[in-house]
Design a protein around this motif. Sequence first.
Motif, PDB file in Angstrom:
ATOM      1  N   SER A  25       0.839  -1.196   0.000  1.00 16.38           N
ATOM      2  CA  SER A  25       0.000   0.000   0.000  1.00 16.38           C
ATOM      3  C   SER A  25       0.867   1.235   0.000  1.00 16.38           C
ATOM      4  O   SER A  25       1.887   1.311   0.668  1.00 16.38           O
ATOM      5  CB  SER A  25      -0.913  -0.010   1.217  1.00 16.38           C
ATOM      6  N   SER A  80      -0.508   4.205   0.701  1.00 19.06           N
ATOM      7  CA  SER A  80      -1.316   5.223   1.390  1.00 19.06           C
ATOM      8  C   SER A  80      -0.444   6.043   2.326  1.00 19.06           C
ATOM      9  O   SER A  80       0.496   5.548   2.931  1.00 19.06           O
ATOM     10  CB  SER A  80      -2.441   4.550   2.177  1.00 19.06           C
ATOM     11  N   LYS A 106      -8.298   5.540   7.939  1.00 20.80           N
ATOM     12  CA  LYS A 106      -8.769   4.170   7.724  1.00 20.80           C
ATOM     13  C   LYS A 106      -9.031   3.493   9.063  1.00 20.80           C
ATOM     14  O   LYS A 106     -10.004   2.783   9.247  1.00 20.80           O
ATOM     15  CB  LYS A 106      -7.751   3.380   6.912  1.00 20.80           C
ATOM     16  N   LYS A 162      -6.188  -4.720 -11.423  1.00 20.10           N
ATOM     17  CA  LYS A 162      -6.809  -3.983 -10.327  1.00 20.10           C
ATOM     18  C   LYS A 162      -7.776  -4.907  -9.591  1.00 20.10           C
ATOM     19  O   LYS A 162      -8.089  -6.003 -10.054  1.00 20.10           O
ATOM     20  CB  LYS A 162      -7.562  -2.757 -10.869  1.00 20.10           C
ATOM     21  N   ASN A 163      -8.254  -4.419  -8.458  1.00 21.55           N
ATOM     22  CA  ASN A 163      -9.231  -5.167  -7.678  1.00 21.55           C
ATOM     23  C   ASN A 163     -10.452  -5.486  -8.541  1.00 21.55           C
ATOM     24  O   ASN A 163     -11.068  -4.596  -9.121  1.00 21.55           O
ATOM     25  CB  ASN A 163      -9.652  -4.340  -6.456  1.00 21.55           C
ATOM     26  N   SER A 205      -0.260   3.144  -9.786  1.00 23.00           N
ATOM     27  CA  SER A 205      -0.894   3.132  -8.472  1.00 23.00           C
ATOM     28  C   SER A 205      -1.041   1.711  -7.950  1.00 23.00           C
ATOM     29  O   SER A 205      -0.802   0.732  -8.667  1.00 23.00           O
ATOM     30  CB  SER A 205      -2.272   3.808  -8.541  1.00 23.00           C
ATOM     31  N   GLU A 255      -5.139  -1.863  -5.277  1.00 27.32           N
ATOM     32  CA  GLU A 255      -6.428  -1.534  -4.695  1.00 27.32           C
ATOM     33  C   GLU A 255      -6.872  -0.111  -5.012  1.00 27.32           C
ATOM     34  O   GLU A 255      -7.890   0.342  -4.480  1.00 27.32           O
ATOM     35  CB  GLU A 255      -6.372  -1.714  -3.175  1.00 27.32           C
ATOM     36  N   GLU A 256      -6.151   0.585  -5.866  1.00 31.82           N
ATOM     37  CA  GLU A 256      -6.471   1.972  -6.190  1.00 31.82           C
ATOM     38  C   GLU A 256      -6.697   2.124  -7.688  1.00 31.82           C
ATOM     39  O   GLU A 256      -5.961   1.579  -8.498  1.00 31.82           O
ATOM     40  CB  GLU A 256      -5.329   2.909  -5.769  1.00 31.82           C
ATOM     41  N   ARG A 301     -11.035   3.741  -4.138  1.00 29.78           N
ATOM     42  CA  ARG A 301     -10.583   2.560  -3.421  1.00 29.78           C
ATOM     43  C   ARG A 301     -11.802   1.772  -2.961  1.00 29.78           C
ATOM     44  O   ARG A 301     -12.915   2.312  -2.955  1.00 29.78           O
ATOM     45  CB  ARG A 301      -9.716   2.950  -2.216  1.00 29.78           C
ATOM     46  N   SER A 334     -13.747   6.929  -1.831  1.00 32.09           N
ATOM     47  CA  SER A 334     -13.327   7.670  -3.017  1.00 32.09           C
ATOM     48  C   SER A 334     -13.126   9.125  -2.625  1.00 32.09           C
ATOM     49  O   SER A 334     -13.833   9.638  -1.756  1.00 32.09           O
ATOM     50  CB  SER A 334     -14.392   7.566  -4.125  1.00 32.09           C
ATOM     51  N   ASN A 390      -1.479  11.048  -2.447  1.00 33.11           N
ATOM     52  CA  ASN A 390      -2.856  10.698  -2.111  1.00 33.11           C
ATOM     53  C   ASN A 390      -3.562  11.781  -1.306  1.00 33.11           C
ATOM     54  O   ASN A 390      -4.663  11.557  -0.804  1.00 33.11           O
ATOM     55  CB  ASN A 390      -2.880   9.388  -1.311  1.00 33.11           C
TER      56      ASN A 390
END
Length: 783
Positions: free
Chosen positions: A386, A388, A396, A650-651, A680, A683-684, A709, A713, A727
């Motif tokens: 991640s 983030s 989170k 991606k996810n 990215s 998960e993004e 995400r 969002s 981010n």
Amino acid sequence: MPPKQKKKQMTSIVSSAKGQRLTRSEEKLVRQEEEKKRSEEEEIRLAAERVEQERIEKLRLEEEERTRIAEADKERKQNELPELIQILERNRIAVTKMNKNLREMNKETHLKLADQTKLSKGWVRRYSLEWQRYMRCDGTPDPAISQAINTFINLTKENPNVDVKSLFEGGGTILQLLDELEILLSDTPPDELPEATANQYQQTIWDLQELLSNINDKVTDILLQKAIDLVDIETGNMQEVVTDENITLCLWANFNKNPRFKGYAFVNHNVEFELPKPLAMSDIAVRILHTHYDHISCRSPTFYAHQRAFKIKTTAVEIGAAPNEDEEPQAEGEQQETIEDQKAPEEQKAPEDQKASEEQHTLEAMQSIDEEGKAPRLSRTKSAASTSSKDETEIKSSASSKDVIGEDVDKKLPGIDTIQEIPTVEIDDNIVDFRLYTPLGGVYYYDVLKLPPQPKFVKGWRIVQLKDTGLQTCIYPPESTKEDIPTPDEKEGENPPAPPAGITIKLPPKALFFEQPKPARWDPEGQQWRTDGIHSITFEPEEQILSFKMDTFNIFTLTQRYHINMPFQFWEIRPLAENDAILTVVAAFITVKIRIKDLCQLCPVSVVDNISNLRGKWMSASSLIVSMINAGLNIFPGADSEKYVQINAKNKQLTLHLYTEMALVSSAIALRCSKWNFTSDHEEILLQACESLSSEMIADEDWSLYMVRPERSHKLKMKESSEELSNEIAENTDFYSNLYHMMRGLASDAAKERILTIDNLFNSNMHEILDATQLLTHTVQVN
């Protein structure tokens, strides 16, 4: 006194003090200097304290802002996500009730209701066909009625008609019936199409395809029986061409029997064949039948395996099993009350929002019913750390309950199936794998036939020997020759292999070929397209002429790489007006523009190309997808395309939901890809967006960057032109649970009105195209 002189004096005073006592004036100067030094140090200390206090205050304010955003985000999720679930469930019941009512109406009422409410394109297509058949009044049977279609097939088989034109017209009628059956299979909801009925339709399709093949053979037999009357004076042989909009039939009959004959070119139709020398003295005919349709590929087991895999692409709001007919609609009212209680203040001010949500989700439900048996698309997964920021991590943790909510959403959303792995099928290298290649341009029947007995004229009488054997194929090479053909490991003996059959064609004019096509022959025993037995392939790109040789006369087709235009390089959705937008996809070899309204259109281009007959025609999204694939303009990945083409993984569930949300806002919000999405986290998903209420071009500086995400969002502070990915959330904005609510929350009143009142057919078509193209994962960065 100047500073330098003063400093020099002080230095001398200090140095003199070491040896003797200071005078009063010297002591005064020393005290002043020390006081000044202490004053400066105090000022530095106070300044440092102020800076530290400011930093602490800033951190406190930032912490308060993060806490506020986190609390607002948590509260918003608790309202938005259950609201979305309730809306989808309510619309599922509404769609079921609507279908039940529609089934009880007559056909004319169906058409009027569908035209007024625009609820189901499937109903429109099916009943439009019935209405067109009724208006034609030509006796065309209903292919859904087994008695009627069986009578039609039997009468057609027994028809003694020998007029070529009439037979071709009958073939056109059969093609219309086949199209109707395909629409019935694709557009009828699963709960209305029992398995026995579906099997009946499929069997009827096979019977009609066989009947159409028999008609083509009958036309060939009729022409060959009177070949002597069609002999060309110059060549001494018969060469005849018969065409209509669906087929091109080139026939050549050997009457001259010239041992030096090598082949013949049908110049006006860009077809030329090379006759093997052993056949030059035989009573044979050569048929080159080009059908602009393909009824051969569907016989291959790998074809159906690919079709099943291609259909595994569920929408994020797909409706699952239909409820019982006796299901009480009172749940609709109960959910209505629940939704009203949970509506945000914004929605309470906009009473039409509920209606808009009903319409757009109803159409998605109808679309999902149309797409029988679909399951979620696969995309390649990869582990990634991640990226983030610390702030996001804190937010989170403060809103960790969203993970539970997100899992609950995926469970409660109607029809969200578990993503399943597609089994890998091992295929021989010489067999055409439909996951890698697509047949294009129809099918060519390249046959050598025995010439039937020709009429003889005796004393004014025309005598014909009648044989009820139909077309007879001439086996080539003969069985004895096949046995004598040496293997590759053996040296050539006294019996050389039989000469191959050569063929030269111009690429079909109604298909796009972006590279040299690969010919494939049909194997009737294995029911597969194969590439072995074909050699000496040459291609002239400028003239689009393809030549090759086969070991025997055979059915063949041309294939092109399925993923030739993948991955994509760029995409953009730009609204032109309300419920009117253009999707632009920059593929590997071509730029594709699709205009989407209540129907879809492949936009015309200034230069005429091979698919000009397809461009500019309005049709449903599903019809456009099939037409583009069949024309060679394939920008629609299969379910397992990630195994054969580079993607930006991606996810999976996130992308499925995002296609739905993108479609919901596409009437008022322009969207396009971002270069930051390529780098990215897994998960993004990052994309650019800009409000657009007209067809005017959008300046680059007007685009904003958004991050989506699974848990939230938000709008980013950075721009597309920034040098580094950050981010950090944009100022004066909040977190949202999904892209739809974010765009709706940040939009102007006019744009918000468009979003809330989106047309259900426009939304359905946009979602179907987005889901089919898989733009978020199949667009990669070009080096």
